[in-house]
Enzyme design. Structure first.
Site, PDB file in Angstrom:
ATOM      1  CD  GLU A   1       0.375  -1.590   8.131  1.00  0.00           C
ATOM      2  OE1 GLU A   1      -0.014  -0.779   8.997  1.00  0.00           O
ATOM      3  OE2 GLU A   1       0.895  -1.236   7.058  1.00  0.00           O
TER       4      GLU A   1
ATOM      5  CE  LYS B   1       3.289  -6.002   3.896  1.00  0.00           C
ATOM      6  NZ  LYS B   1       2.793  -4.838   4.651  1.00  0.00           N
TER       7      LYS B   1
ATOM      8  CD  GLU C   1       7.774  -0.320   7.792  1.00  0.00           C
ATOM      9  OE1 GLU C   1       6.818  -1.036   7.398  1.00  0.00           O
ATOM     10  OE2 GLU C   1       7.993   0.827   7.342  1.00  0.00           O
TER      11      GLU C   1
ATOM     12  CG  ASP D   1       0.520  -4.035   2.140  1.00  0.00           C
ATOM     13  OD1 ASP D   1       0.568  -4.875   3.060  1.00  0.00           O
ATOM     14  OD2 ASP D   1       1.366  -3.141   1.982  1.00  0.00           O
TER      15      ASP D   1
ATOM     16  CG  ASP E   1      -0.347  -0.092   2.525  1.00  0.00           C
ATOM     17  OD1 ASP E   1       0.896  -0.228   2.600  1.00  0.00           O
ATOM     18  OD2 ASP E   1      -1.084  -0.024   3.536  1.00  0.00           O
ATOM     19  CB  SER E   2       4.588   1.722  -0.112  1.00  0.00           C
ATOM     20  OG  SER E   2       4.816   0.526  -0.820  1.00  0.00           O
TER      21      SER E   2
HETATM   22  O1  KIV Z   1       3.575  -1.136   1.613  1.00  0.00           O
HETATM   23  C1  KIV Z   1       4.770  -1.469   1.722  1.00  0.00           C
HETATM   24  O2  KIV Z   1       5.622  -1.145   0.881  1.00  0.00           O
HETATM   25  C2  KIV Z   1       5.150  -2.263   2.880  1.00  0.00           C
HETATM   26  C3  KIV Z   1       6.611  -2.490   3.097  1.00  0.00           C
HETATM   27  C4  KIV Z   1       7.214  -1.265   3.663  1.00  0.00           C
HETATM   28  C5  KIV Z   1       6.867  -3.664   3.938  1.00  0.00           C
HETATM   29  O3  KIV Z   1       4.332  -2.677   3.631  1.00  0.00           O
END
Ligand code: KIV
Length: 273
Positions: free
Chosen positions: A116, A114, A183, A85, A46-47
């Site tokens: 959090e 993934k 992280e 994500d 989600d970056s």
């Molecule tokens: O969204 C992302 O890029 C991440 C990484 C920083 C692990 O979750």
């Protein structure tokens, strides 16, 4: 053969495995080039919100946005494992909704998702796994908690905080996550979590002792507008290379040297006077 969640699950360095290499990817060419480099996993992170869409945090992408980019990454047909994500609010408002959102990402081409958070996500992780969706955890500096954390701050800096992280990690492991991203924690915390868990850890700003590493590909390639975080190692300066290339193109257009004869279609006989 693509790399499965269960293959990654077995990649513990203490058992002799080589470190897991993961990078983010958000589109087909990036996925193709990164896959050609032999990475183990591509994270459609989600970056995306930060490095592709220009937002200040990761709170501004939806499952639909993520699925759009998962489809692009999957179109590269990578050998690497594709993990997507789950964006903010896609798993915070109920277990059924979380399964539906995760299903959208799987149908878009991800092989796992993934999310959090630790013990607080126990029910969601259990529901996803019982829906046959492999889950990667993410603890420590969890960017979707930026407002609650009051900024992007290294986590696990006190004994109590480090203990809580370990408890969360053990809960995620007992619920069946196949791997854990850690992280933004002190090196020792990365080491301790890796030692305590049977599942592999993938670090980002968690020191060298985790079972793998992940970087945001724009950081690694020098394509980000902000100075990179302490834990980033830059392997290329594609931002400068891109500006130079476009500036040379602009100069050639302006001075009339582009396109030349070799870059133009020949005039057919019939059109000649
Ligand atoms: O969204 C992302 O890029 C991440 C990484 C920083 C692990 O979750």
């Amino acid at each position: 053969m693509t790399t499965s969640a269960s293959t990654l699950r077995a990649r513990k360095r203490r058992d002799g495995a080589t470190p897991i290499v993961m990078v983010t990817a958000y589109d087909e060419p990036t996925a193709r080039y990164a896959d050609a480099a032999g990475v183990d996993a591509l994270l459609v992170g989600d970056s995306l919100a930060n490095v592709v869409l220009g937002h200040d945090d990761t709170l501004h992408v939806s499952t639909e946005d993520m699925a759009h980019h998962v489809r692009a990454v999957a179109a590269a047909r990578p050998a690497a494992h594709v993990v997507a994500d789950m964006p903010w609010l896609s798993y915070h408002v109920g277990v059924d909704a979380a399964v539906t959102h995760a299903g959208e990402l799987i149908r878009a081409g991800a092989q796992s998702v993934k999310l959090e958070g630790g013990a607080v996500r126990r029910d969601v992780v259990r529901a996803l796994i019982s829906a046959e969706i492999p889950v990667m955890g993410h603890l420590g500096l969890t960017p979707q908690s930026v407002l609650a954390m009051g900024g992007y701050k290294v986590q696990g800096k006190t004994r109590d905080a480090a203990k809580l992280l370990l408890e969360d990690a053990l809960v995620l492991q007992s619920e069946g996550v196949f791997c854990l991203v850690v992280e933004g924690v002190p090196r020792l915390v990365g080491t301790q979590l890796t030692r305590a868990l049977d599942i592999p850890t993938i670090g980002i700003g968690a020191g060298p002792d985790t079972d793998g590493q992940v970087l945001v590909i724009h950081d690694l390639l020098g394509l980000t507008k902000r100075p990179p975080a302490k834990f980033v190692r830059r392997y290329a300066d594609l931002g400068t290379a891109m500006t130079d290339a476009v500036a040379r193109y602009a100069a050639d257009v302006r001075n009339g040297s582009f396109p030349d004869d070799t870059e133009s279609y020949e005039t057919p006989e019939e059109l000649r006077d």
